[in-house]
Design a protein around this motif. Structure first.
Motif, PDB file in Angstrom:
ATOM      1  N   ILE A  63      27.732   9.760   5.780  1.00 34.57           N
ATOM      2  CA  ILE A  63      28.292  11.079   5.454  1.00 34.57           C
ATOM      3  C   ILE A  63      28.939  11.011   4.075  1.00 34.57           C
ATOM      4  O   ILE A  63      29.720  10.109   3.787  1.00 34.57           O
ATOM      5  N   SER A  64      28.627  11.965   3.232  1.00 36.35           N
ATOM      6  CA  SER A  64      29.199  11.989   1.886  1.00 36.35           C
ATOM      7  C   SER A  64      30.712  12.182   1.954  1.00 36.35           C
ATOM      8  O   SER A  64      31.204  12.944   2.785  1.00 36.35           O
ATOM      9  N   PRO A  65      31.448  11.496   1.088  1.00 26.42           N
ATOM     10  CA  PRO A  65      32.908  11.630   1.123  1.00 26.42           C
ATOM     11  C   PRO A  65      33.378  13.074   0.953  1.00 26.42           C
ATOM     12  O   PRO A  65      34.442  13.438   1.441  1.00 26.42           O
ATOM     13  N   TYR A  66      32.582  13.891   0.272  1.00 25.22           N
ATOM     14  CA  TYR A  66      33.023  15.280   0.096  1.00 25.22           C
ATOM     15  C   TYR A  66      32.955  16.032   1.415  1.00 25.22           C
ATOM     16  O   TYR A  66      33.765  16.909   1.692  1.00 25.22           O
ATOM     17  N   ALA A  67      31.940  15.691   2.232  1.00 26.34           N
ATOM     18  CA  ALA A  67      31.852  16.335   3.541  1.00 26.34           C
ATOM     19  C   ALA A  67      32.886  15.748   4.493  1.00 26.34           C
ATOM     20  O   ALA A  67      33.508  16.457   5.288  1.00 26.34           O
ATOM     21  N   SER A  68      33.084  14.440   4.391  1.00 29.54           N
ATOM     22  CA  SER A  68      33.969  13.806   5.366  1.00 29.54           C
ATOM     23  C   SER A  68      35.441  14.012   5.036  1.00 29.54           C
ATOM     24  O   SER A  68      36.318  13.592   5.786  1.00 29.54           O
ATOM     25  N   ALA A  69      35.729  14.666   3.909  1.00 24.60           N
ATOM     26  CA  ALA A  69      37.121  14.959   3.565  1.00 24.60           C
ATOM     27  C   ALA A  69      37.809  15.709   4.701  1.00 24.60           C
ATOM     28  O   ALA A  69      39.008  15.521   4.948  1.00 24.60           O
ATOM     29  N   VAL A  70      37.018  16.514   5.413  1.00 24.75           N
ATOM     30  CA  VAL A  70      37.584  17.271   6.533  1.00 24.75           C
ATOM     31  C   VAL A  70      38.101  16.311   7.609  1.00 24.75           C
ATOM     32  O   VAL A  70      39.198  16.468   8.136  1.00 24.75           O
ATOM     33  N   PHE A  71      37.280  15.260   7.890  1.00 22.58           N
ATOM     34  CA  PHE A  71      37.708  14.293   8.914  1.00 22.58           C
ATOM     35  C   PHE A  71      38.951  13.544   8.452  1.00 22.58           C
ATOM     36  O   PHE A  71      39.882  13.332   9.222  1.00 22.58           O
ATOM     37  N   SER A  72      38.934  13.137   7.176  1.00 14.44           N
ATOM     38  CA  SER A  72      40.106  12.444   6.635  1.00 14.44           C
ATOM     39  C   SER A  72      41.341  13.307   6.797  1.00 14.44           C
ATOM     40  O   SER A  72      42.402  12.834   7.194  1.00 14.44           O
ATOM     41  N   ALA A  73      41.183  14.593   6.481  1.00 12.48           N
ATOM     42  CA  ALA A  73      42.318  15.509   6.567  1.00 12.48           C
ATOM     43  C   ALA A  73      42.837  15.574   8.000  1.00 12.48           C
ATOM     44  O   ALA A  73      44.047  15.499   8.241  1.00 12.48           O
ATOM     45  N   ILE A  74      41.917  15.673   8.960  1.00 13.44           N
ATOM     46  CA  ILE A  74      42.346  15.786  10.363  1.00 13.44           C
ATOM     47  C   ILE A  74      43.051  14.504  10.813  1.00 13.44           C
ATOM     48  O   ILE A  74      44.121  14.534  11.420  1.00 13.44           O
ATOM     49  N   ALA A  75      42.450  13.355  10.440  1.00 15.08           N
ATOM     50  CA  ALA A  75      43.045  12.080  10.848  1.00 15.08           C
ATOM     51  C   ALA A  75      44.457  11.945  10.289  1.00 15.08           C
ATOM     52  O   ALA A  75      45.403  11.572  10.996  1.00 15.08           O
ATOM     53  N   LEU A  76      44.604  12.288   9.001  1.00 13.92           N
ATOM     54  CA  LEU A  76      45.914  12.137   8.387  1.00 13.92           C
ATOM     55  C   LEU A  76      46.895  13.183   8.899  1.00 13.92           C
ATOM     56  O   LEU A  76      48.092  12.922   8.984  1.00 13.92           O
ATOM     57  N   ALA A  77      46.382  14.352   9.274  1.00 17.30           N
ATOM     58  CA  ALA A  77      47.259  15.377   9.843  1.00 17.30           C
ATOM     59  C   ALA A  77      47.920  14.834  11.102  1.00 17.30           C
ATOM     60  O   ALA A  77      49.120  15.039  11.330  1.00 17.30           O
ATOM     61  N   ALA A  78      47.144  14.098  11.891  1.00 20.19           N
ATOM     62  CA  ALA A  78      47.706  13.518  13.119  1.00 20.19           C
ATOM     63  C   ALA A  78      48.811  12.529  12.759  1.00 20.19           C
ATOM     64  O   ALA A  78      49.895  12.540  13.356  1.00 20.19           O
ATOM     65  N   ILE A  79      48.552  11.689  11.763  1.00 24.77           N
ATOM     66  CA  ILE A  79      49.575  10.737  11.359  1.00 24.77           C
ATOM     67  C   ILE A  79      50.797  11.471  10.803  1.00 24.77           C
ATOM     68  O   ILE A  79      51.939  11.087  11.024  1.00 24.77           O
ATOM     69  N   GLY A  80      50.524  12.585  10.096  1.00 23.26           N
ATOM     70  CA  GLY A  80      51.616  13.393   9.560  1.00 23.26           C
ATOM     71  C   GLY A  80      52.499  13.939  10.676  1.00 23.26           C
ATOM     72  O   GLY A  80      53.730  13.911  10.585  1.00 23.26           O
ATOM     73  N   ALA A  81      51.863  14.419  11.747  1.00 26.88           N
ATOM     74  CA  ALA A  81      52.633  14.966  12.868  1.00 26.88           C
ATOM     75  C   ALA A  81      53.530  13.888  13.468  1.00 26.88           C
ATOM     76  O   ALA A  81      54.727  14.107  13.719  1.00 26.88           O
ATOM     77  N   PHE A  82      52.953  12.712  13.618  1.00 28.46           N
ATOM     78  CA  PHE A  82      53.695  11.574  14.140  1.00 28.46           C
ATOM     79  C   PHE A  82      54.881  11.252  13.229  1.00 28.46           C
ATOM     80  O   PHE A  82      56.010  11.072  13.678  1.00 28.46           O
TER      81      PHE A  82
END
Lengths: 290, 423, 326
Positions: A63-82
């Motif tokens: 998956i191109s990093p530009y497309a997977s930016a969404v996944f990165s964002a979601i993963a980090l959002a979870a860490i942010g909530a924590f």
């Protein structure tokens, strides 16, 4: 050495692109600081995690990093909530709140960097899309840099507009001015601050995806960038978006021109001096409030 | 603040102090009541490794190489020591120095005074070695340094410190051979180096030797740690239009340099990146673009020395990658120590040192090892370095690193000029 | 500065506790006589971090100006010694004191610029200042040896280093105590609580801040100087090492900011904890360190000292008697 017009143009473009990556990081920090009043030292580590997410998605699933930016964002959002629930909220209202959160997020940065190192070792990784640079006239621009810069600018503007124009933005500003008063008009400050920390972390995730195509992906990759971003926020003024924009671009230019004209050895000097001079004239940064 | 609280405060301070004092006395008593050391059962080899921090990747591989040697020796029953009239097994005592020199000094102190090791191996990196060598010298314990290349260490003239790895000024000799063996010969070069002890030594030695050999420097730049963007530096290098571009850099920097050279279409006839292309991931990430790029290692798995093939096969099977000099040198250090102990017939430091100096052309996987003194091209006298050590210039050909320099160890033709960026 | 009547009993207690601290630290004179090697080296490093934490406490703990760049004074001291010893063949001990003085003067000068800046802006500016000095150390090769660093004559004097650094620790603790008890201490605490208000009451905040900054820099400089002749090799990256600032801050916070005992206990406990973790868990100690930093701040944000007071008080309440005097 007197550079040619083309070289100067190339330098400016490079400074702009590098600067816009810095701006995106600085905006991410400011999103958190604006409401929570905490400097997130782990921002660089968040960016690093975002880059790893992009790397693994590219390596394993193509998956191109530009497309997977969404996944990165979601993963980090979870860490942010924590981070918000466990590492910021318990300290609200304490006397040394800013200092405590700084030390705690520093601890978080050590934790995240070393867990990453433990799991994936120090081996250098990277995403090479193998795209040729874009050529405009005599200057050539790195495509990963170009895309990264454009996304960074777009995202920063989007967030700025959201804060200025939407209901959420108004609520965030209200909380940023006074938690108590915000509560009186029916805004839940905890919800707001959680939202902002999550957003800031998600932006770090996107930044990580973008730079995974530019720099080598290692556990330490975020450390220098994170400190740079904090410097920029301080230069621009804590919590100020205009300041982050001006500060980020200024540092981008200071680095590129410093390296070119003074030599690489003095590269850091110019930007450190910029910061120090600005702060000794205006102790709260370019656009910071008292 | 009330009076009562003041009294309470004294109390707890007193308690804390009492605890500290008791702990200190207890600790000392414990140290003194430790049982006398049992009769010699093993040969203790001590080392401080960088298992975390900036040097963790090579540090880990250093441990792998050492572990393989220790296991092989012990499978053979150990090393025969005449003094004890029997074979003794080797036990490796190692700690993590966190890539930090202050910690490493503490560790060597511990290895010598607490663990009472018989022989020391050097840590990773020139800075840490420089900080720890005086300890070996002070306690007169032989230290075989295998991962420090700076000339400054042997130049200090320590009696108990031996340098196995090729010193940085010898890197320069191999770089001169590289340019000399090209046709047509290049005339100009650009040199970019990280501003730290080891890279600086390599870069300056190379620059001096290249200029002596008649090549012209058109660009020379030192950059500090922490630079993230190289495009402005590279733009200047490009403007100087060199035929040869040599960067003495760390692997993470090499990634960025390589990418940004492409971005600004900087295509010299020869690209040499000191560290980076020798990292297993480099070829994987850059693919075809890495073709023809030069790099270096002080060892290579293709070399015809005895034992190399077996070592490489075993290493590959066990750790799932090709060994680098990071693993080969510690292993070779072990091979040398084995011979030295057998020759000395003793674990006494003075006798060991004498054996180190007497042994000639000891066969190891890094080639025959002889320790002796040597004057480097800058006129510094270096004490007790490995006179057989070579630094190899490698070129990436068909996705693999091949020995290109010295020519007598090479089995391939050098690709020159560099084909340039694809597309 | 008027003294409050209530403080009298406390003062007696403080005096006694200071004597006890002095006694305990004096006991540390003994180990090098009977022991050499690792444990002495470890103790010396603990003293060094503790002295640094205490010096940091004088400016940041007392006045509330959190300096993130305090390692710059360690670096100045280290380089002063490096230069004086290698270029001018000074005696190492004299050079260490001069290194402290160099830091002192630098702090007076830099304080004029930096201490006008407040809060997080000050924290980051001091960090940037330290980085500027590092760049200078990298580039002024004629003076500092550049990236090659300075190699001091080998002397490897562990015992000397141990005593020198212990003396530094004792001195900085005594000064920290004296400042806290003096009108200067009251002024600094007033600045910490509300600088504008303090100025309205006629406190010359600039004077006190700069003085505290310079005194604290002096001891960091001496520690750096001693470290330089101990390790015999300094380069810009090890002399101006930002993790040192974090060690100081974390140790002080760990023990309790603004108290004299805090940095001492914090320094001892934290450095020992690091050592134990790293000896026992070589691969994961940094993970544990990060986690413990978070946990400590999460559950005892006031520091260990404050928590101990509470425990002792609680024990008193439930009837466990502890003799008031020993």
């Amino acid at each position: 050495m007197i550079p040619s017009a083309d070289t100067i143009l190339q330098l400016i473009v490079q400074a702009l692109l590098l600067g816009s990556i810095y701006v995106l990081m600085a905006v991410g920090l400011n999103v958190i600081y604006g409401v929570v009043k905490a400097i997130n030292w782990a921002h660089g580590a968040f960016v690093m995690l975002g880059a790893y997410a992009a790397y693994w998605l590219y390596e394993l699933y193509g998956i191109s990093p530009y497309a997977s930016a969404v996944f990165s964002a979601i993963a980090l959002a979870a860490i942010g909530a924590f981070t918000h629930e466990l590492l910021m909220k318990p300290f609200f209202g304490m006397r040394y709140f800013r200092a405590i959160t700084l030390v705690v997020t520093y601890g978080l940065a050590i934790l995240l960097i070393n867990i990453t190192r433990y799991m994936w070792t120090d081996v250098l990784r990277g995403v090479n899309l193998g795209v040729p640079p874009a050529t405009i006239g005599a200057i050539s621009i790195s495509r990963p840099f170009l895309y990264g810069g454009l996304v960074a600018i777009a995202l920063s503007i989007l967030f700025y507009l959201m804060l200025k124009r939407t209901q959420i933005g108004r609520a965030a500003r209200a909380v940023s001015e006074s938690r108590k008063h915000a509560m009186l008009v029916g805004i839940n400050p905890n919800v707001m601050s959680r939202f902002m920390v999550i957003s800031g972390a998600a932006m770090a995730g996107v930044t990580g995806s973008l730079i995974s195509t530019i720099f080598a992906v290692t556990p330490e990759m975020g450390s220098v960038l994170g400190i740079k971003a904090i410097t920029i926020v301080i230069l621009g003024g804590l919590g100020s978006y205009a300041g982050a924009l001006i500060g980020g671009l200024m540092i981008g230019f200071a680095e590129a021109s410093g390296t070119y004209f003074l030599g690489a050895r003095y590269q850091p000097l110019l930007y450190f001096l910029t910061l120090l001079i600005v702060l000794s004239i205006k102790p709260t940064g370019i656009a910071g409030e008292e | 603040m009330s009076y009562k609280k003041g009294v309470v405060k004294t109390t707890y301070i007193a308690i804390i102090i009492a605890i500290i004092v008791i702990a200190a006395i207890g600790g000392m008593a414990y140290m003194y009541m430790k049982p006398a050391p049992p009769a010699k059962e093993s040969i203790k080899v001590g080392i401080s490794l960088s298992l975390s921090g900036g040097f963790a990747a090579p540090g880990q591989r250093q441990l792998w190489g050492l572990t393989m040697w220790v296991e092989e020796v012990n499978e053979r029953g150990g090393i025969y020591v005449a003094e004890y009239g029997k074979k003794l097994k080797v036990s490796l005592i190692y700690y993590d120095d966190r890539s930090d020199s202050a910690t490493a000094t503490r560790l060597y102190e511990r290895l010598i005074t607490e663990d009472k090791v018989d022989i020391l191996l050097g840590p990773y990196g020139s800075g840490i070695t420089l900080a720890t060598a005086p300890i070996a010298e002070k306690y007169k314990v032989v230290m075989l340094s295998q991962m420090a290349a700076a000339d400054t260490i042997p130049a200090k003239g320590y009696d108990y410190v031996f340098t196995l790895l090729a010193v940085a000024s010898r890197f320069g000799l191999s770089r001169v051979e590289l340019l000399d063996s090209l046709s047509p010969k290049p005339k100009t070069f650009a040199l970019l180096t990280s501003n730290e002890l080891y890279p600086l030594t390599v870069a300056r030695a190379t620059k001096t030797l290249w200029e002596k050999a008649g090549y012209t420097s058109v660009f020379y730049e030192e950059y500090p740690k922490g630079v993230t963007d190289f495009s402005a530096i590279l733009l200047r290098a490009k403007a100087a239009d060199p035929e040869v571009f040599y960067a003495v850099c760390y692997p993470a920097d090499a990634f960025v340099i390589m990418r940004q050279m492409k971005d600004i279409k900087f295509a010299p006839k020869l690209i040499f990146l000191d560290d980076g292309p020798n990292d297993p991931k480099f070829v994987e990430v850059f693919g075809k673009e890495a073709e023809g790029v030069f790099t270096q290692m002080s060892w290579h798995w293709e070399l015809p020395f005895p034992g190399v093939k077996e070592f490489v096969e075993k290493f590959k099977a066990r750790y799932n990658e090709l060994p680098r000099h990071w693993s080969a040198y510690p292993y070779a250090a072990g091979q040398f120590i084995e011979k030295a102990i057998e020759k000395a017939g003793s674990l006494d430091s003075a006798k060991l040192r004498a054996a180190f100096l007497e042994l000639k052309d000891v066969p190891t996987i890094v080639g025959p090892v002889t320790f002796g003194d040597w004057t480097n091209p800058m006129g510094e006298k270096l004490k007790q370095i490995n006179l057989g050590a070579i630094n190899f210039g490698l070129q990436i050909q068909k996705g693999e690193m091949r020995v290109a320099i010295p020519r007598k160890y090479s089995s391939v033709d050098i690709i020159y000029p560099w084909p340039g960026w694809a597309s | 500065m008027p003294k409050l009547g209530l403080a009298v009993g406390r003062e007696g207690a403080m005096k006694r506790s200071l004597m006890l601290i002095a006694l305990a630290l004096t006991l540390f004179l003994i180990p090098p006589i009977v022991e050499k090697g690792y444990y002495i080296n470890l103790l010396a490093i603990i003293f060094m971090y503790t002295a640094l934490a205490q010096s940091w406490n004088i400016i940041s703990g007392y006045s509330g100006y959190w300096s993130f760049g305090h390692y710059m004074f360690f670096g100045i001291g280290a380089y002063a010694v490096g230069i004086l010893v290698t270029k001018l063949s000074f005696d190492a001990y004299l050079a260490s004191v001069l290194g402290g003085l160099a830091s002192f003067l630098a702090a007076v000068f830099l304080g004029l610029i930096l201490l006008r800046i407040k809060g997080p802006y000050f924290a980051i500016s001091s960090l940037v200042m330290a980085e500027i000095l590092k760049v200078i150390a990298i580039n002024e090769e004629w003076l500092t040896g550049g990236g090659n660093g300075l190699i001091l004559p080998p002397r490897y004097a562990l015992r000397e280093f141990y005593y020198a650094i212990l003396l530094t620790l004792l001195a900085v603790t005594a000064i920290a105590y004296a400042i806290k008890r003096s009108s200067m201490g009251y002024a600094l605490f007033a600045i910490r609580d509300d600088e504008t208000a303090a100025e309205t009451y006629g406190i010359n905040s600039t004077k006190y801040k700069i003085l505290a900054f310079a005194i604290s820099a002096f001891f960091a400089g001496v520690a750096g100087g001693c470290f330089a002749w101990f390790v015999t090799y300094i380069d810009p990256y090890s002399a101006f090492d930002s993790t040192l600032a974090l060690m100081m801050i974390v140790s002080a916070v760990f023990g309790g900011i603004g108290t004299v005992m805090g940095p001492i206990i914090g320094g001892f406990v934290f450095t020992l904890l690091m050592e134990v973790l790293w000896v026992s868990f070589p691969y994961v100690y940094l993970i544990i360190l990060g986690a413990s930093l978070i946990l400590v701040m999460r559950f005892i944000p006031d520091g260990i000292v404050e928590r101990l007071v509470q425990i002792v008080q609680l024990m008193g309440k439930v009837g466990i008697k502890i003799p008031a005097r020993i």
